[in-house]
Design a protein around this motif. Structure first.
Motif, PDB file in Angstrom:
ATOM      1  N   ASN A 148       0.809  -1.222   0.000  1.00 38.58           N
ATOM      2  CA  ASN A 148       0.000   0.000   0.000  1.00 38.58           C
ATOM      3  C   ASN A 148       0.839   1.268   0.000  1.00 38.58           C
ATOM      4  O   ASN A 148       0.350   2.332   0.394  1.00 38.58           O
ATOM      5  N   HIS A 150       2.209   4.616  -0.822  1.00 38.67           N
ATOM      6  CA  HIS A 150       1.482   5.699  -1.502  1.00 38.67           C
ATOM      7  C   HIS A 150       2.485   6.746  -1.962  1.00 38.67           C
ATOM      8  O   HIS A 150       3.181   7.345  -1.156  1.00 38.67           O
ATOM      9  N   THR A 162      -1.291   4.188  -4.942  1.00 37.64           N
ATOM     10  CA  THR A 162      -0.706   2.908  -4.542  1.00 37.64           C
ATOM     11  C   THR A 162      -0.376   2.074  -5.788  1.00 37.64           C
ATOM     12  O   THR A 162      -0.764   2.431  -6.905  1.00 37.64           O
ATOM     13  N   ASN A 191      -4.762  -3.023  -0.124  1.00 36.21           N
ATOM     14  CA  ASN A 191      -5.988  -2.335   0.269  1.00 36.21           C
ATOM     15  C   ASN A 191      -6.587  -1.617  -0.936  1.00 36.21           C
ATOM     16  O   ASN A 191      -6.017  -0.641  -1.428  1.00 36.21           O
ATOM     17  N   ARG A 193      -9.244   0.110  -0.932  1.00 36.99           N
ATOM     18  CA  ARG A 193     -10.078   1.230  -0.486  1.00 36.99           C
ATOM     19  C   ARG A 193      -9.284   2.529  -0.305  1.00 36.99           C
ATOM     20  O   ARG A 193      -9.868   3.580  -0.022  1.00 36.99           O
ATOM     21  N   LEU A 194      -7.983   2.461  -0.490  1.00 38.91           N
ATOM     22  CA  LEU A 194      -7.164   3.660  -0.320  1.00 38.91           C
ATOM     23  C   LEU A 194      -7.380   4.615  -1.489  1.00 38.91           C
ATOM     24  O   LEU A 194      -7.544   4.191  -2.639  1.00 38.91           O
TER      25      LEU A 194
END
Length: 242
Positions: A148, A150, A162, A191, A193-194
Motif C-alpha cells: 500500500n 502511496h 498505490t 488495500n 479502499r485507499l
C-alpha cells in the motif's frame, strides 16, 4: 569516553565533502554524534532528526522529522553508493522495470531496502505494476514489499497512488497484464479502499489502453480482459474490504 568517540568521529568525517554527501556517508546515529546533539535518541528520536534536518535546511514533511530525514537520505541513494560501495537502492527500481527477478533477489540479499522510495514516493513495486511485470511483482511481494505504499504524484494518469492505482492507470503495459498484476496485489492483501491524490479509489480509474512507445511495435490484446472486468475486480475488492 563518549566525548572521545564523538571527537574521533568528527575527525574521521570527510570534511572536504559537501554536507549532503556526509549525511549519506554516515549512519544517522553517527551524524547525531557528530552534531553534538543528545545521545538519548532511542526513546525520543525526533529531536535528533530535527537537528539533522535543521543542519541541512530541510522543511518538515508528514509531521515527522524522522520522515523528513528519511526522504532526504532516500533521494541521495546514488551518492551513498559512490561513497560506501553498497548497492544503490535505485538499482532495485531498474530491476523491477526490467522484470529482472535474479537482480531483485540479489539486491535485496545485499541489503537494499525493498521499500526504498524515490523523492516522489515511487517504490520498486510501483514500477513493477506500471510495467506489467508480474514476476518482479511476485519477487517483491515475497521480499515483504509494502503493498500500500502511496506515492506523492497527484495526477492519476501519471501513476499516482498505490501500486493498485498504478496498475489501473498505467499506459506503459497491456491492460490484461496489468489486470493480473492487480489481482495478485489484492490476493497478497493490498488495500483497494485507499484513495490517491485525486481522491479516487483504484476502481474509479480510467483503465487506459496501452500506448506503444516509438520503438515498440503495436499489438492487439486477444485476452478477454477489458476495462469492465478490471473495474469489477477492483470494485469487488473495495466492497469486500469494508
Amino acid at each position: 569516553m563518549t566525548e572521545t568517540r564523538g571527537a574521533a568521529m568528527r575527525q574521521a568525517m570527510p570534511s572536504r565533502l559537501p554536507p549532503q554527501l556526509i549525511i549519506a556517508w554516515l549512519p544517522t546515529r553517527d551524524v547525531a554524534s557528530a552534531l553534538r546533539v543528545s545521545k538519548d535518541w532511542r526513546g525520543s528520536p525526533e529531536p535528533i532528526f530535527k537537528a539533522i534536518a535543521g543542519r541541512h535546511g530541510l522543511r518538515l514533511v508528514d509531521a515527522s522529522w524522522r520522515e523528513t530525514v528519511r526522504q532526504y537520505r532516500s533521494s541521495l541513494g546514488d551518492f551513498s553508493f559512490v561513497l560506501t560501495g553498497h548497492p544503490t537502492p535505485l538499482r532495485l527500481h531498474t530491476a523491477a522495470r526490467r522484470d529482472d527477478v535474479p537482480a531483485i533477489q540479489r539486491l535485496i540479499s545485499e541489503g537494499v531496502n525493498v521499500n526504498h522510495a524515490t523523492p516522489a514516493g515511487l517504490t520498486a513495486l510501483h514500477y513493477a505494476a506500471l510495467r506489467e511485470n508480474l514476476s518482479a511483482l511476485n519477487a517483491l511481494i515475497a521480499a515483504g514489499a509494502d503493498l500500500n505504499a502511496h506515492n506523492r504524484i497527484l495526477r492519476t494518469a501519471a501513476g499516482g497512488g498505490t501500486p493498485l492505482h498504478v496498475a489501473a492507470n498505467s499506459t506503459r503495459a497491456r491492460l490484461s497484464a496489468r489486470y493480473y498484476c492487480a489481482a495478485r496485489l489484492i490476493e497478497a492483501g493490498a488495500n483497494a479502499r485507499l484513495l490517491n491524490g485525486d481522491e479516487q479509489a483504484p476502481y474509479q480509474s480510467q483503465f487506459p489502453a496501452h500506448v506503444p512507445g516509438p520503438q515498440e511495435p503495436s499489438f492487439f490484446d486477444f485476452s478477454d480482459v477489458g476495462p469492465h472486468r478490471f473495474r469489477k475486480l477492483l470494485e469487488d475488492a473495495f466492497h469486500a474490504q469494508r
